[in-house]
Design a protein around this motif. Sequence first.
Motif, PDB file in Angstrom:
ATOM      1  N   HIS A 187      -6.690  -7.167  -8.741  1.00 61.23           N
ATOM      2  CA  HIS A 187      -6.257  -5.772  -8.241  1.00 61.23           C
ATOM      3  C   HIS A 187      -6.477  -4.703  -9.243  1.00 61.23           C
ATOM      4  O   HIS A 187      -5.836  -4.765 -10.283  1.00 61.23           O
ATOM      5  N   GLU A 188      -7.848  -4.131  -9.023  1.00 58.92           N
ATOM      6  CA  GLU A 188      -8.364  -3.276 -10.033  1.00 58.92           C
ATOM      7  C   GLU A 188      -7.693  -1.941 -10.467  1.00 58.92           C
ATOM      8  O   GLU A 188      -7.188  -1.661 -11.537  1.00 58.92           O
ATOM      9  N   GLU A 189      -7.037  -1.597  -9.453  1.00 58.91           N
ATOM     10  CA  GLU A 189      -6.167  -0.275  -9.790  1.00 58.91           C
ATOM     11  C   GLU A 189      -4.930  -0.443 -10.568  1.00 58.91           C
ATOM     12  O   GLU A 189      -4.821   0.327 -11.386  1.00 58.91           O
ATOM     13  N   SER A 190      -4.178  -1.661 -10.526  1.00 58.67           N
ATOM     14  CA  SER A 190      -2.998  -1.867 -11.594  1.00 58.67           C
ATOM     15  C   SER A 190      -3.429  -2.612 -12.604  1.00 58.67           C
ATOM     16  O   SER A 190      -2.613  -2.900 -13.499  1.00 58.67           O
ATOM     17  N   TYR A 222      -8.509  -6.731 -17.015  1.00 59.26           N
ATOM     18  CA  TYR A 222      -7.095  -6.397 -16.621  1.00 59.26           C
ATOM     19  C   TYR A 222      -6.214  -6.389 -17.531  1.00 59.26           C
ATOM     20  O   TYR A 222      -6.467  -6.619 -18.633  1.00 59.26           O
ATOM     21  N   GLY A 252      -5.400  -0.379  -2.366  1.00 60.97           N
ATOM     22  CA  GLY A 252      -6.415   0.458  -3.394  1.00 60.97           C
ATOM     23  C   GLY A 252      -7.572  -0.346  -3.646  1.00 60.97           C
ATOM     24  O   GLY A 252      -8.530  -0.077  -4.482  1.00 60.97           O
ATOM     25  N   GLY A 253      -7.435  -1.660  -3.142  1.00 61.37           N
ATOM     26  CA  GLY A 253      -8.786  -2.376  -3.401  1.00 61.37           C
ATOM     27  C   GLY A 253      -8.327  -3.947  -4.114  1.00 61.37           C
ATOM     28  O   GLY A 253      -7.986  -3.659  -5.329  1.00 61.37           O
ATOM     29  N   ASP A 302       0.969  -1.229  -0.098  1.00 61.20           N
ATOM     30  CA  ASP A 302      -0.130  -0.060  -0.043  1.00 61.20           C
ATOM     31  C   ASP A 302       0.987   1.223  -0.017  1.00 61.20           C
ATOM     32  O   ASP A 302       1.930   1.177   0.369  1.00 61.20           O
TER      33      ASP A 302
END
Length: 234
Positions: free
Chosen positions: A162-165, A206, A143-144, A30
């Motif tokens: 991992h939606e952010e990345s 993704y 981040g989720g 994080d």
Amino acid sequence: MAKDPAVLLAPGVWRIPLVGDFVNGFMFRDADDQVTLMDMGLKPSGKKVIAALRWIGSDVTDVTRLLLTHAHSDHAGGAAYVAEQTGLGIGVHVDDAAFVRSGTVPAMGSRLGRLMSRLPGNGFAAVPVAEELSDGQVLPVAGGLRVVHTPGHSPGHASYLHEESGVLITGDAIFNVRRLRWPVRAFCSDFAMTTRTAHVLGELDYTTAAFTHGPELREHPREDIRAFLARHPA
Ligand SMILES: [Zn+2]
């Protein structure tokens, strides 16, 4: 040439090669430096997980969450050591939680699998469960991190998005050993269910697909996975 203890997949997301690229764990860090570790490989791999953690400049005191994709010995085998080093319990889908707590492997659907699962040393050291996860749950990790229940390989097998990345971790729902392939049928609790539930991985968004068995796909992974699934309809 010695290989690095961890492979960067995206900012704050690493794969940990635990037996070459054949067995992998993962790390998420994080913005506030908390670290989540996912899958700890076979029993001797626990030490490699901690070494990878130190290699990215973090320490056991930074780790706030441990996750498993499922309760098989090549994923949960190193968990007892990592749990002891970090003082944490495990987060795992509710349907595999009892297996993690007892250090047993879920029943396998084939005669060979049942035979293998009875061999001495097939289980793993029991680990306390801190969190029982459910499908669609978004964990406050970097981040989720979305729990995607993909049962069949085991009852509580989960993939993670991992939606952010844009990193998808398929777990054992799909292998990438030499090519995309199904997990070994003999080691699935319900192989037909494995092939059915994997189709959800074609619907997610993704940009990198990472595997617990095999190296990641960084170019058009979604297209490759969709093509694989289309060749292997449920
Ligand atoms: Zn596995």
